[in-house]
Design a protein around this motif. Structure first.
Motif, PDB file in Angstrom:
ATOM      1  N   VAL A  91       0.868  -1.177   0.000  1.00  0.00           N
ATOM      2  CA  VAL A  91       0.000   0.000   0.000  1.00  0.00           C
ATOM      3  C   VAL A  91       0.905   1.227   0.000  1.00  0.00           C
ATOM      4  O   VAL A  91       1.678   1.425   0.948  1.00  0.00           O
ATOM      5  N   ALA A  92       0.844   2.030  -1.056  1.00  0.00           N
ATOM      6  CA  ALA A  92       1.559   3.310  -1.089  1.00  0.00           C
ATOM      7  C   ALA A  92       0.506   4.383  -0.819  1.00  0.00           C
ATOM      8  O   ALA A  92      -0.209   4.814  -1.714  1.00  0.00           O
ATOM      9  N   THR A  93       0.404   4.771   0.426  1.00  0.00           N
ATOM     10  CA  THR A  93      -0.707   5.619   0.843  1.00  0.00           C
ATOM     11  C   THR A  93      -0.436   7.095   0.584  1.00  0.00           C
ATOM     12  O   THR A  93       0.722   7.534   0.540  1.00  0.00           O
ATOM     13  N   ALA A  94      -1.495   7.855   0.424  1.00  0.00           N
ATOM     14  CA  ALA A  94      -1.383   9.306   0.307  1.00  0.00           C
ATOM     15  C   ALA A  94      -1.125   9.901   1.685  1.00  0.00           C
ATOM     16  O   ALA A  94      -1.724   9.481   2.676  1.00  0.00           O
ATOM     17  N   ASN A  95      -0.234  10.852   1.752  1.00  0.00           N
ATOM     18  CA  ASN A  95       0.063  11.562   2.993  1.00  0.00           C
ATOM     19  C   ASN A  95      -0.429  13.000   2.819  1.00  0.00           C
ATOM     20  O   ASN A  95       0.075  13.725   1.958  1.00  0.00           O
ATOM     21  N   PRO A  96      -1.397  13.449   3.600  1.00  0.00           N
ATOM     22  CA  PRO A  96      -1.997  14.770   3.369  1.00  0.00           C
ATOM     23  C   PRO A  96      -1.026  15.945   3.470  1.00  0.00           C
ATOM     24  O   PRO A  96      -1.231  16.981   2.832  1.00  0.00           O
ATOM     25  N   LEU A  97       0.013  15.844   4.314  1.00  0.00           N
ATOM     26  CA  LEU A  97       0.999  16.923   4.487  1.00  0.00           C
ATOM     27  C   LEU A  97       0.364  18.215   5.019  1.00  0.00           C
ATOM     28  O   LEU A  97       0.762  19.318   4.660  1.00  0.00           O
ATOM     29  N   ARG A  98      -0.627  18.048   5.902  1.00  0.00           N
ATOM     30  CA  ARG A  98      -1.331  19.213   6.460  1.00  0.00           C
ATOM     31  C   ARG A  98      -0.890  19.512   7.888  1.00  0.00           C
ATOM     32  O   ARG A  98      -0.636  20.651   8.245  1.00  0.00           O
ATOM     33  N   SER A  99      -0.868  18.501   8.748  1.00  0.00           N
ATOM     34  CA  SER A  99      -0.410  18.670  10.131  1.00  0.00           C
ATOM     35  C   SER A  99       0.095  17.324  10.604  1.00  0.00           C
ATOM     36  O   SER A  99      -0.405  16.275  10.168  1.00  0.00           O
ATOM     37  N   LEU A 100       1.103  17.331  11.477  1.00  0.00           N
ATOM     38  CA  LEU A 100       1.670  16.062  11.912  1.00  0.00           C
ATOM     39  C   LEU A 100       0.627  15.206  12.625  1.00  0.00           C
ATOM     40  O   LEU A 100       0.497  14.006  12.356  1.00  0.00           O
ATOM     41  N   SER A 101      -0.143  15.800  13.510  1.00  0.00           N
ATOM     42  CA  SER A 101      -1.150  15.033  14.247  1.00  0.00           C
ATOM     43  C   SER A 101      -2.233  14.526  13.303  1.00  0.00           C
ATOM     44  O   SER A 101      -2.659  13.363  13.380  1.00  0.00           O
ATOM     45  N   GLY A 102      -2.709  15.388  12.401  1.00  0.00           N
ATOM     46  CA  GLY A 102      -3.748  14.977  11.460  1.00  0.00           C
ATOM     47  C   GLY A 102      -3.255  13.927  10.481  1.00  0.00           C
ATOM     48  O   GLY A 102      -3.967  12.953  10.190  1.00  0.00           O
ATOM     49  N   ASP A 103      -2.028  14.098   9.978  1.00  0.00           N
ATOM     50  CA  ASP A 103      -1.469  13.118   9.046  1.00  0.00           C
ATOM     51  C   ASP A 103      -1.273  11.766   9.726  1.00  0.00           C
ATOM     52  O   ASP A 103      -1.525  10.713   9.143  1.00  0.00           O
ATOM     53  N   ALA A 104      -0.824  11.801  10.993  1.00  0.00           N
ATOM     54  CA  ALA A 104      -0.622  10.561  11.745  1.00  0.00           C
ATOM     55  C   ALA A 104      -1.947   9.870  12.035  1.00  0.00           C
ATOM     56  O   ALA A 104      -2.062   8.641  11.957  1.00  0.00           O
ATOM     57  N   ASP A 105      -2.966  10.640  12.373  1.00  0.00           N
ATOM     58  CA  ASP A 105      -4.286  10.064  12.638  1.00  0.00           C
ATOM     59  C   ASP A 105      -4.851   9.409  11.360  1.00  0.00           C
ATOM     60  O   ASP A 105      -5.467   8.344  11.420  1.00  0.00           O
ATOM     61  N   TYR A 106      -4.646  10.077  10.247  1.00  0.00           N
ATOM     62  CA  TYR A 106      -5.106   9.525   8.964  1.00  0.00           C
ATOM     63  C   TYR A 106      -4.423   8.197   8.673  1.00  0.00           C
ATOM     64  O   TYR A 106      -5.078   7.212   8.304  1.00  0.00           O
ATOM     65  N   LEU A 107      -3.102   8.146   8.868  1.00  0.00           N
ATOM     66  CA  LEU A 107      -2.367   6.906   8.620  1.00  0.00           C
ATOM     67  C   LEU A 107      -2.767   5.829   9.626  1.00  0.00           C
ATOM     68  O   LEU A 107      -2.925   4.655   9.252  1.00  0.00           O
ATOM     69  N   ALA A 108      -2.946   6.195  10.876  1.00  0.00           N
ATOM     70  CA  ALA A 108      -3.334   5.214  11.898  1.00  0.00           C
ATOM     71  C   ALA A 108      -4.658   4.554  11.537  1.00  0.00           C
ATOM     72  O   ALA A 108      -4.833   3.340  11.713  1.00  0.00           O
ATOM     73  N   ALA A 109      -5.598   5.344  11.016  1.00  0.00           N
ATOM     74  CA  ALA A 109      -6.880   4.782  10.595  1.00  0.00           C
ATOM     75  C   ALA A 109      -6.695   3.831   9.423  1.00  0.00           C
ATOM     76  O   ALA A 109      -7.340   2.782   9.346  1.00  0.00           O
ATOM     77  N   ARG A 110      -5.809   4.187   8.499  1.00  0.00           N
ATOM     78  CA  ARG A 110      -5.541   3.315   7.350  1.00  0.00           C
ATOM     79  C   ARG A 110      -4.916   1.996   7.806  1.00  0.00           C
ATOM     80  O   ARG A 110      -5.246   0.924   7.310  1.00  0.00           O
ATOM     81  N   LEU A 111      -4.024   2.069   8.770  1.00  0.00           N
ATOM     82  CA  LEU A 111      -3.360   0.863   9.265  1.00  0.00           C
ATOM     83  C   LEU A 111      -4.347  -0.073   9.958  1.00  0.00           C
ATOM     84  O   LEU A 111      -4.219  -1.306   9.857  1.00  0.00           O
ATOM     85  N   LYS A 112      -5.318   0.472  10.650  1.00  0.00           N
ATOM     86  CA  LYS A 112      -6.295  -0.367  11.352  1.00  0.00           C
ATOM     87  C   LYS A 112      -7.160  -1.170  10.378  1.00  0.00           C
ATOM     88  O   LYS A 112      -7.743  -2.192  10.762  1.00  0.00           O
ATOM     89  N   ALA A 113      -7.223  -0.716   9.134  1.00  0.00           N
ATOM     90  CA  ALA A 113      -8.026  -1.428   8.132  1.00  0.00           C
ATOM     91  C   ALA A 113      -7.259  -2.555   7.465  1.00  0.00           C
ATOM     92  O   ALA A 113      -7.816  -3.284   6.647  1.00  0.00           O
TER      93      ALA A 113
END
Length: 327
Positions: A81-103
């Motif tokens: 999986v080559a995921t998109a990284n929003p590059l908006r905020s460290l906390s928001g980007d990490a939360d986005y990735l964490a949700a992707r990993l849980k799936a």
């Protein structure tokens, strides 16, 4: 009669050589099916045991920067999986990735390049499925540290040549509205080849990468880290020795502090563009794959097996012809 027998032998040569090889070619799909079902490739882990490799890009890039690494890994049977990284905020980007990993079911090898390293450091914390962290010229911050803070620890970065400049001199700032610090940061096209690629690629490729870069907010690089996954998850680190974006000495500092298994490569910051095989090799090591090396062509174990078997088949066919000639 002698002439006829020799002619027959000459006609038999292609058949004697080609029939065994044709049989192997026909068996190819069956072998591929077996590998997909969990048969272990020579020197590698079985298909059923392969973790999912999740790749996270950083500043001034996107998921397509991993294309050749993805191709190598997929050729070896790894789910990627080559995921998109929003590059908006460290906390928001990490939360986005964490949700992707849980799936994602099953074990994960999590890979981050550049700022993507800071994202995986935060996102992987507390996720038991993440078995390995791989930093590809990536930030590995400790709690409370920011990416920009770490890039300024030791000399080496060429993002700015004036530490007092309101905007780093290699960057263009595009206002997003509201606070004056709310800006998107782009790497200047004329600086892209030097800072990001250490002048290792031809000008036409550099121009394409500069034109398609994704910007990042200044806030993302200034935000402190909340969680530190490398303190509990085994880590691997690739250090390019000609990194002009973060700086090689800064990368070495972070790799040593994380007690990571470290490999140094003569390459620029965007090492996936210049050395995709080296990047893939380190990911394979983090995945527990025992293969000694990756062919630059990305040849899979199945292809190597078929190639060797075809040689044996040809040799066997030639032996048949020789015996026929001696008869």
């Amino acid at each position: 009669m002698e002439h006829i027998r020799r002619a027959a032998t000459r006609r038999a040569l292609p058949l004697a050589v080609l029939l065994p090889a044709a049989a192997l070619m026909a068996a190819g799909p069956c072998l591929a099916s077996e590998n997909g079902g969990g048969t272990t490739r020579p020197g590698g882990t079985s298909g059923a045991d392969k973790p999912t490799v999740v790749l996270v890009h950083g500043y001034w890039a996107d998921a397509s920067g991993w294309d050749r690494v993805v191709g190598h890994l997929q050729a070896l049977g790894y789910p990627v999986v080559a995921t998109a990284n929003p590059l908006r905020s460290l906390s928001g980007d990490a939360d986005y990735l964490a949700a992707r990993l849980k799936a994602i079911e099953g074990p994960v090898v999590l890979v981050g390049h550049s700022y993507g390293g800071a994202v995986i450091t935060n996102a992987a914390a507390g996720n038991p499925n993440v078995k390995s962290l791989v930093y590809i010229a990536g930030f590995a911050p400790d709690k409370g540290e920011s990416a920009f803070q770490l890039a300024a620890k030791f000399p080496g970065s060429r993002v700015t040549d004036d530490p007092n400049a309101p905007v780093p001199t290699a960057l263009n700032a595009v206002p997003l509205g509201g606070d004056a610090t709310n800006v998107d940061l782009y790497l200047k096209p004329e600086k892209f080849g030097d800072v990001f690629l250490s002048d290792r690629l031809d000008a036409s490729r550099v121009e394409v990468l500069a034109a398609t870069q994704r910007p990042a907010t200044a806030a993302s690089g200034n935000e402190p880290t909340r969680a530190v996954a490398w303190q509990t998850i085994p880590s691997w680190y690739l250090v390019p020795t000609d990194d002009r974006t973060i700086g090689t000495d800064n990368l070495r500092f972070m790799a040593k502090r994380a007690d990571a298994t470290t490999v140094e490569v003569d390459a620029p910051h965007a090492v996936m563009e210049t050395n995709p095989e080296d990047v893939t090799e380190l990911i394979l090591r983090a995945a527990g794959d025992a293969r000694p090396s990756l062919a630059s062509t990305g040849t899979s174990g199945r292809t190597a097996f078929l190639g060797g078997a075809a040689v044996l088949a040809v040799a066997a066919g030639a032996a048949v012809v020789i015996r026929a000639r001696r008869a």
